[in-house]
Design a protein around this motif. Structure first.
Motif, PDB file in Angstrom:
ATOM      1  N   ARG A  52       0.940  -1.245  -0.209  1.00 42.62           N
ATOM      2  CA  ARG A  52      -0.087  -0.314   0.275  1.00 42.62           C
ATOM      3  C   ARG A  52       0.816   1.353   0.059  1.00 42.62           C
ATOM      4  O   ARG A  52       1.677   1.417   0.393  1.00 42.62           O
ATOM      5  N   LEU A  53       0.833   2.298  -0.736  1.00 47.11           N
ATOM      6  CA  LEU A  53       0.714   3.664  -0.715  1.00 47.11           C
ATOM      7  C   LEU A  53       0.396   4.195  -0.040  1.00 47.11           C
ATOM      8  O   LEU A  53      -0.968   4.221  -0.317  1.00 47.11           O
ATOM      9  N   VAL A  54       1.195   5.567   0.772  1.00 48.99           N
ATOM     10  CA  VAL A  54      -0.172   6.546   1.008  1.00 48.99           C
ATOM     11  C   VAL A  54       0.848   8.306   1.266  1.00 48.99           C
ATOM     12  O   VAL A  54       2.186   7.350   1.558  1.00 48.99           O
ATOM     13  N   VAL A  55      -0.556   8.622   1.367  1.00 48.87           N
ATOM     14  CA  VAL A  55       0.454  10.186   1.555  1.00 48.87           C
ATOM     15  C   VAL A  55      -0.302  10.610   2.616  1.00 48.87           C
ATOM     16  O   VAL A  55      -1.216  11.200   2.042  1.00 48.87           O
ATOM     17  N   ASN A  56       0.611  11.106   3.073  1.00 49.98           N
ATOM     18  CA  ASN A  56      -0.177  11.736   4.865  1.00 49.98           C
ATOM     19  C   ASN A  56       0.230  13.478   4.011  1.00 49.98           C
ATOM     20  O   ASN A  56       1.000  13.517   3.995  1.00 49.98           O
ATOM     21  N   ASN A  57      -1.166  14.143   3.731  1.00 54.06           N
ATOM     22  CA  ASN A  57      -0.927  15.600   3.357  1.00 54.06           C
ATOM     23  C   ASN A  57      -1.822  16.409   3.995  1.00 54.06           C
ATOM     24  O   ASN A  57      -3.239  16.400   4.487  1.00 54.06           O
ATOM     25  N   GLY A  58      -1.032  16.748   5.549  1.00 53.05           N
ATOM     26  CA  GLY A  58      -1.792  18.145   6.707  1.00 53.05           C
ATOM     27  C   GLY A  58      -1.216  17.234   7.519  1.00 53.05           C
ATOM     28  O   GLY A  58      -1.421  16.160   7.839  1.00 53.05           O
ATOM     29  N   ALA A  59      -1.314  18.338   8.605  1.00 52.89           N
ATOM     30  CA  ALA A  59      -0.871  17.134  10.302  1.00 52.89           C
ATOM     31  C   ALA A  59      -2.162  16.388  10.109  1.00 52.89           C
ATOM     32  O   ALA A  59      -1.995  15.744  11.284  1.00 52.89           O
ATOM     33  N   LYS A  60      -3.799  17.475   9.624  1.00 55.42           N
ATOM     34  CA  LYS A  60      -5.217  16.670  10.350  1.00 55.42           C
ATOM     35  C   LYS A  60      -4.688  14.783   9.672  1.00 55.42           C
ATOM     36  O   LYS A  60      -6.362  14.088  10.546  1.00 55.42           O
ATOM     37  N   ALA A  61      -3.894  15.198   8.849  1.00 54.08           N
ATOM     38  CA  ALA A  61      -4.187  13.372   8.079  1.00 54.08           C
ATOM     39  C   ALA A  61      -3.078  12.572   8.512  1.00 54.08           C
ATOM     40  O   ALA A  61      -2.648  11.703   7.974  1.00 54.08           O
TER      41      ALA A  61
END
Ligand code: AMP
Length: 113
Positions: free
Chosen positions: A82-91
């Motif tokens: 799985r690839l994940v990109v967390n975008n922003g502190a809330k994510a």
């Protein structure tokens, strides 16, 4: 702009477990793995978050995806990751230098939560 943790790793100012490197990117092991295989695919260009990427980053973003696929092949991940990109502190983003998480080696539930 403040130098990011990942820039320091790219510049070899702080150590990391580097699995791959090319002109545009570097791949390291995550220091706090959330799966048996947990890699970070990091562009050498500092883009704080995915939503800051611009048209000229199109090739670079594609490159990161291809590197992810090549790493999965190299590490024999059975085509399962799985690839994940967390975008922003809330994510959940904590390092503001774009990176892809590559997770593999355990069952990965959906929705991810
Ligand atoms: P994110 O929370 O999406 O910004 O992801 C940042 C990731 O960087 C986290 O999974 C951390 O465990 C990881 N990390 C933080 N410091 C280091 C480090 N020195 N070497 C490798 N990974 C790190």
């Amino acid at each position: 702009m403040q130098i990011t943790l990942f820039e320091k790793i790219i510049n070899k100012e702080i150590p990391a477990d580097i699995l791959y490197e090319d002109d545009l990117s570097i791949v390291i092991k995550d220091i706090n793995p959330q799966a048996p295989t947990h890699l970070l695919i990091i562009p050498k260009k500092v883009i704080p978050k995915l939503s800051d990427a611009i048209e000229e980053d199109k090739q670079l973003l594609g490159h990161l995806m291809l590197v992810a696929g090549k790493m999965a092949e190299k590490l024999d991940l059975d085509d399962t990751f799985r690839l994940v990109v967390n975008n922003g502190a809330k994510a959940g983003q904590s390092v503001f230098h774009l990176h892809l998480h590559l997770l593999s080696g355990r069952s990965l539930n959906w929705p991810p939560g």
